[in-house]
Design a protein around this motif. Structure first.
Motif, PDB file in Angstrom:
ATOM      1  N   PRO A   1       0.823  -1.211   0.000  1.00  0.00           N
ATOM      2  CA  PRO A   1       0.000   0.000   0.000  1.00  0.00           C
ATOM      3  C   PRO A   1       0.857   1.262   0.000  1.00  0.00           C
ATOM      4  CG  PRO A   1      -0.726  -1.529   1.684  1.00  0.00           C
ATOM      5  CD  PRO A   1       0.546  -2.059   1.143  1.00  0.00           C
ATOM      6  N   TYR A   2       0.176   2.384  -0.206  1.00  0.00           N
ATOM      7  CA  TYR A   2       0.905   3.646  -0.381  1.00  0.00           C
ATOM      8  C   TYR A   2       1.790   3.981   0.800  1.00  0.00           C
ATOM      9  CZ  TYR A   2      -1.254   4.905  -4.757  1.00  0.00           C
ATOM     10  OH  TYR A   2      -1.614   4.926  -6.082  1.00  0.00           O
TER      11      TYR A   2
ATOM     12  N   ILE B   1      -6.378   0.072   6.926  1.00  0.00           N
ATOM     13  CA  ILE B   1      -5.309  -0.909   7.112  1.00  0.00           C
ATOM     14  C   ILE B   1      -5.551  -2.168   6.287  1.00  0.00           C
ATOM     15  CG2 ILE B   1      -4.300  -2.452   8.849  1.00  0.00           C
ATOM     16  CD1 ILE B   1      -3.327   0.395   9.085  1.00  0.00           C
ATOM     17  N   MET B   2      -6.845  -2.541   6.115  1.00  0.00           N
ATOM     18  CA  MET B   2      -7.147  -3.814   5.445  1.00  0.00           C
ATOM     19  C   MET B   2      -6.663  -3.819   4.008  1.00  0.00           C
ATOM     20  SD  MET B   2     -10.788  -5.299   6.643  1.00  0.00           S
ATOM     21  CE  MET B   2     -11.660  -3.922   5.988  1.00  0.00           C
ATOM     22  N   GLU B   3      -6.224  -4.980   3.585  1.00  0.00           N
ATOM     23  CA  GLU B   3      -5.705  -5.090   2.238  1.00  0.00           C
ATOM     24  C   GLU B   3      -6.812  -4.811   1.216  1.00  0.00           C
ATOM     25  OE1 GLU B   3      -3.572  -8.673   1.705  1.00  0.00           O
ATOM     26  OE2 GLU B   3      -3.003  -8.135  -0.332  1.00  0.00           O
ATOM     27  N   GLY B   4      -6.461  -4.076   0.207  1.00  0.00           N
ATOM     28  CA  GLY B   4      -7.436  -3.765  -0.837  1.00  0.00           C
ATOM     29  C   GLY B   4      -8.234  -2.526  -0.533  1.00  0.00           C
ATOM     30  N   ASN B   5      -8.161  -2.049   0.713  1.00  0.00           N
ATOM     31  CA  ASN B   5      -8.824  -0.784   1.034  1.00  0.00           C
ATOM     32  C   ASN B   5      -7.764   0.306   1.068  1.00  0.00           C
ATOM     33  OD1 ASN B   5     -11.787  -1.382   1.636  1.00  0.00           O
ATOM     34  ND2 ASN B   5     -10.675  -3.056   2.560  1.00  0.00           N
ATOM     35  N   GLY B   6      -7.571   0.901   2.206  1.00  0.00           N
ATOM     36  CA  GLY B   6      -6.477   1.866   2.313  1.00  0.00           C
ATOM     37  C   GLY B   6      -6.643   3.096   1.449  1.00  0.00           C
ATOM     38  N   ILE B   7      -5.543   3.744   1.193  1.00  0.00           N
ATOM     39  CA  ILE B   7      -5.564   4.975   0.406  1.00  0.00           C
ATOM     40  C   ILE B   7      -5.689   4.600  -1.060  1.00  0.00           C
ATOM     41  CG2 ILE B   7      -4.238   7.021  -0.200  1.00  0.00           C
ATOM     42  CD1 ILE B   7      -2.725   6.563   2.473  1.00  0.00           C
TER      43      ILE B   7
ATOM     44  N   ASP C   1      -5.206   0.317  -3.982  1.00  0.00           N
ATOM     45  CA  ASP C   1      -4.521   0.846  -2.805  1.00  0.00           C
ATOM     46  C   ASP C   1      -3.010   0.721  -2.917  1.00  0.00           C
ATOM     47  OD1 ASP C   1      -4.615  -1.923  -2.685  1.00  0.00           O
ATOM     48  OD2 ASP C   1      -4.397  -1.925  -0.507  1.00  0.00           O
ATOM     49  N   ARG C   2      -2.519   0.237  -4.036  1.00  0.00           N
ATOM     50  CA  ARG C   2      -1.079   0.145  -4.224  1.00  0.00           C
ATOM     51  C   ARG C   2      -0.645   1.049  -5.365  1.00  0.00           C
ATOM     52  NH1 ARG C   2       0.380  -5.975  -2.997  1.00  0.00           N
ATOM     53  NH2 ARG C   2      -0.999  -6.159  -1.217  1.00  0.00           N
ATOM     54  N   PRO C   3       0.473   1.724  -5.195  1.00  0.00           N
ATOM     55  CA  PRO C   3       0.929   2.543  -6.328  1.00  0.00           C
ATOM     56  C   PRO C   3       1.260   1.649  -7.521  1.00  0.00           C
ATOM     57  CG  PRO C   3       2.545   2.542  -4.535  1.00  0.00           C
ATOM     58  CD  PRO C   3       1.344   1.823  -4.030  1.00  0.00           C
ATOM     59  N   TYR C   4       0.804   2.068  -8.702  1.00  0.00           N
ATOM     60  CA  TYR C   4       1.089   1.254  -9.885  1.00  0.00           C
ATOM     61  C   TYR C   4       2.552   1.388 -10.274  1.00  0.00           C
ATOM     62  CZ  TYR C   4       0.507  -0.973 -14.357  1.00  0.00           C
ATOM     63  OH  TYR C   4       0.627  -1.845 -15.414  1.00  0.00           O
ATOM     64  N   ARG C   5       3.056   2.598 -10.114  1.00  0.00           N
ATOM     65  CA  ARG C   5       4.457   2.815 -10.432  1.00  0.00           C
ATOM     66  C   ARG C   5       4.941   3.992  -9.604  1.00  0.00           C
ATOM     67  NH1 ARG C   5       9.257   2.866 -11.876  1.00  0.00           N
ATOM     68  NH2 ARG C   5      10.185   3.935 -13.638  1.00  0.00           N
ATOM     69  N   VAL C   6       6.094   3.846  -8.982  1.00  0.00           N
ATOM     70  CA  VAL C   6       6.711   4.955  -8.255  1.00  0.00           C
ATOM     71  C   VAL C   6       8.065   5.185  -8.892  1.00  0.00           C
ATOM     72  CG1 VAL C   6       7.616   5.776  -6.073  1.00  0.00           C
ATOM     73  CG2 VAL C   6       5.576   4.384  -6.100  1.00  0.00           C
ATOM     74  N   ARG C   7       8.250   6.385  -9.387  1.00  0.00           N
ATOM     75  CA  ARG C   7       9.550   6.709  -9.967  1.00  0.00           C
ATOM     76  C   ARG C   7      10.168   7.801  -9.103  1.00  0.00           C
ATOM     77  NH1 ARG C   7      14.410   6.693 -12.660  1.00  0.00           N
ATOM     78  NH2 ARG C   7      14.864   8.747 -13.470  1.00  0.00           N
ATOM     79  N   CYS C   8      11.408   7.601  -8.741  1.00  0.00           N
ATOM     80  CA  CYS C   8      12.107   8.638  -7.996  1.00  0.00           C
ATOM     81  C   CYS C   8      13.171   9.215  -8.909  1.00  0.00           C
ATOM     82  CB  CYS C   8      12.737   8.036  -6.753  1.00  0.00           C
ATOM     83  SG  CYS C   8      13.954   9.101  -5.990  1.00  0.00           S
ATOM     84  N   ARG C   9      13.142  10.533  -9.078  1.00  0.00           N
ATOM     85  CA  ARG C   9      14.204  11.187  -9.839  1.00  0.00           C
ATOM     86  C   ARG C   9      15.278  11.585  -8.837  1.00  0.00           C
ATOM     87  NH1 ARG C   9      17.128  15.737 -10.587  1.00  0.00           N
ATOM     88  NH2 ARG C   9      17.625  16.196 -12.721  1.00  0.00           N
ATOM     89  N   PRO C  10      16.348  10.795  -8.765  1.00  0.00           N
ATOM     90  CA  PRO C  10      17.338  11.061  -7.729  1.00  0.00           C
ATOM     91  C   PRO C  10      18.203  12.261  -8.081  1.00  0.00           C
ATOM     92  CG  PRO C  10      17.900   9.084  -8.964  1.00  0.00           C
ATOM     93  CD  PRO C  10      16.710   9.688  -9.631  1.00  0.00           C
ATOM     94  N   PRO C  11      18.393  13.192  -7.141  1.00  0.00           N
ATOM     95  CA  PRO C  11      19.162  14.392  -7.470  1.00  0.00           C
ATOM     96  C   PRO C  11      20.633  14.138  -7.768  1.00  0.00           C
ATOM     97  CG  PRO C  11      18.413  14.441  -5.186  1.00  0.00           C
ATOM     98  CD  PRO C  11      17.762  13.279  -5.810  1.00  0.00           C
ATOM     99  N   CYS C  12      21.219  13.063  -7.248  1.00  0.00           N
ATOM    100  CA  CYS C  12      22.651  12.911  -7.524  1.00  0.00           C
ATOM    101  C   CYS C  12      22.915  11.990  -8.706  1.00  0.00           C
ATOM    102  CB  CYS C  12      23.426  12.502  -6.291  1.00  0.00           C
ATOM    103  SG  CYS C  12      23.032  10.911  -5.661  1.00  0.00           S
TER     104      CYS C  12
END
Lengths: 457, 165
Positions: free
Chosen positions: A72-73, A377-383, A411-422
């Protein structure tokens, strides 16, 4: 710059072309004391000059982006701590702000100020570590000890607020874990006094120091055009003369309500990067002090009347149906939940029940609170942000830290991309060290302030 | 410049090659046809009104398991551009089919695209035509598969490699 020397290396009989000199390949890293993380620079040397360099990263890859998709998120927050482990708070807030943008909610005023304060403290920690470590590698061990001393005071503050020194997991989608503790302003004053003193001492020790300047001035230069073309942001871009700072250009949280300067350099060399970082620490302290003055909501005094009751008894009473008037009875909370009591909770978290866990008294003490808690908290619910994608940039200690989150409505991010500064400075590192001396690899690499955690993710 | 104006300018310049534009939560994005991506990127960089001089981020998304997009083009390459002089942002997206997963490389426009594209190749297996050195970036050469693809088995054992002699 010192005059370059070329020396021939005797490679034994029958090696190479005979009389001429040969290039020598040297592996700097992956495990090397001057490499702040694990990274390998394969350098081709002609005498002491680096002719060509190939930078290899990925030794610290922990599948951050893949792991985020698995839960979850809110489960991604501890992972973001480990991105930049010198200023984890900025990563925390960056990620949660991106999810908040997806949800279309705004953090409360007080929470925004808390985020500003804690981010700036982290930025100071990051710059202290960067300059301290770089100076140590050039032989100035005293500076390292002084700066780590100052960082220690700041980390104590962080520990007071978050409960941990490094793996803090302090942010939540829609708010923060807990409010600032009592006596925070006083401790902050003391810590800043110490930090200012350390900065003054370091200025005396390093700025204008002949040995230090000889090693840094004109070394690791990257022109303004190259810096922009390589998408380098943060202190390195400002050292090259571009006054770009996300806090100023596209203000987020409460940054539009505080005053600060964006320092810039002129030459884009290691010395300018050092100076920019030194000034930025001053500015960060200025921001924190202003934010602390302006933060809404005065001192927090939580005073419960009546007999305390422990959660288990509460639940038992609830099972027997004796729920009438239960909410009126205060219950004892674990000391671990300090700062999370109901009055405080509403101040630092948005009042959106789809996003923020209810205060613990309500979760333990009322059926609505308990249901609200389980619904999150329950799976499938959440944010569950609506379908779509959002990019949220913040100014990390090393530059623009961007999160790009794609939601598919679950309730799960489909994709999380982090643009790292370094990441961009590391891609340009070969440009900075090629043509220089092999000994200059170390200070240049130090000025990049590579953080393996966010570089390799 | 306002995001809507940027999108309008792109649509005016490229017409049908900008497949769609949208504005969600203040992020302005344009879906670009693959054949036009280099032209659009170059236009964004050099147009005197847009002046997107920073390729802030380049990444991809695998839409294999996204509800409603299971049968559509599988991948989407995402470019985030930022303009230092004008202080505005735009996002460009390019849809790519699985069986022809390749996009023209932007290395000629921005040198930072080199590493970004290597990472996308490493993680998603999308090739970048014209890239000078398309090696894996974060993984090692012997690694099998592309880990950020949605059908990558998370528990897959990878070959162990010893020191190279």
């Amino acid at each position: 710059m010192a005059e370059r020397t070329t020396r021939e290396i005797y490679l034994g009989e029958g090696s190479g072309t005979g009389s001429g000199s040969q290039h020598l390949y040297v592996n700097v890293g992956p495990a090397h004391p001057a490499m702040h993380g694990i990274i390998r620079i394969l350098a081709e040397l002609d005498g002491e000059t680096v002719v060509k360099a190939d930078v290899e990263i990925g030794y610290l890859h922990r599948a951050f982006e893949k792991e985020c998709e698995g839960g979850p998120y809110n489960n991604a927050i501890p992972y973001t701590d480990r991105l930049n482990y010198v200023s984890p708070l900025i990563n925390n807030f960056g990620y949660t702000s991106c999810v908040e943008k997806l949800l279309g909610i705004d953090a409360t005023e007080r929470c925004q100020y808390i985020r500003v304060i804690m981010s700036e403290i982290s930025r100071i920690c990051d710059h202290l570590t960067c300059i301290g470590a770089s100076a140590m590698e050039l032989g100035a061990f005293t500076v390292f000890l002084y700066m780590i001393k100052a960082r220690e005071y700041l980390w104590e503050l962080v520990e007071d607020v978050t409960g941990a020194r490094l793996t803090i997991s302090y942010a939540r989608v829609g708010g923060v874990k807990a409010d600032l503790p009592e006596g925070f302003a006083l401790k902050l004053c003391k810590a800043f006094k110490e930090t200012r003193q350390v900065l003054e001492e370091v200025h005396k020790l390093l700025t204008g120091n002949r040995i230090f300047m000889d090693r840094l001035v004109g070394v690791g230069v990257l022109s303004r055009e190259d810096t922009v073309a390589y998408a380098i942001t943060g202190p390195m871009l400002r050292a090259a003369g571009v006054p770009y700072d996300v806090r100023r250009a596209q203000p987020y949280w409460a940054y539009d309500r505080v005053e600060f300067e964006v320092p810039t350099g002129r030459n884009g060399d290691n010395y300018d990067r050092y100076l920019v970082r030194m000034v930025e620490m001053e500015q960060s302290m200025r921001i924190v002090e202003q934010a602390l003055d302006a933060i809404p909501g005065g001192p927090i005094n939580v005073d419960f009347q009546g007999k305390p009751m422990d959660p288990a008894t509460y639940v038992d009473l609830g099972k027997q149906g004796k729920t009438e008037g239960l909410l009126l009875i205060p219950i004892t909370l674990s000391p671990n939940l300090e700062g999370l009591e109901r009055p405080v909770h509403h101040r630092v978290n948005v009042s959106d029940k789809r996003v923020v866990l209810p205060p613990k008294e309500e979760a333990y003490g009322s059926i609505e609170g308990l249901m609200n808690h389980f619904m999150l908290i329950m799976e499938g619910n959440g944010i569950r942000p609506p379908r779509g994608a959002a990019y949220f940039p913040v100014e990390g200690a090393n530059g623009e830290l961007g999160f790009y989150v794609v939601s598919d409505g679950t309730d799960r991010p489909y994709r999380v991309r982090c643009r790292p500064p370094c990441f961009p400075p590391m891609a340009a590192l070969h440009r900075m060290i090629e043509g220089g001396m092999v000994a200059d690899v170390v200070p240049t690499f130090g000025s990049v302030n590579m953080i393996g955690g966010e570089l390799d993710r | 410049m306002d995001g809507q104006v940027i999108l309008a300018r792109l649509t005016a310049a490229f017409g049908g090659r900008i497949l769609e534009t949208h504005d969600y939560r203040g992020d302005h994005s344009a879906m670009v046809d693959r054949s036009a991506v280099l032209d659009v990127l170059e236009f964004c960089r050099d147009d005197p009104a847009l002046r997107f001089d920073v390729l802030m981020d380049l990444t991809a998304v695998d839409y294999l398991k996204y509800p409603g997009r299971e049968f559509g083009p599988r991948f989407e390459v995402v470019y985030h551009l930022y303009s230092l002089p004008c202080n505005h942002r735009v996002r460009l997206q390019v849809r790519v089919e699985e069986d022809e997963a390749h996009v023209p490389s932007a290395v000629g426009l921005w040198p930072i695209a080199n590493w970004f594209e290597r990472e996308v190749w490493d993680m998603f297996g999308i090739r970048f035509d014209g890239h000078p050195d398309l090696r894996r970036l974060l993984m090692y050469e012997e690694f099998e598969g592309h880990p950020l693809r949605k059908d990558y088995p998370v528990n897959k054992r990878q070959p162990l490699i010893g020191p190279r002699i």
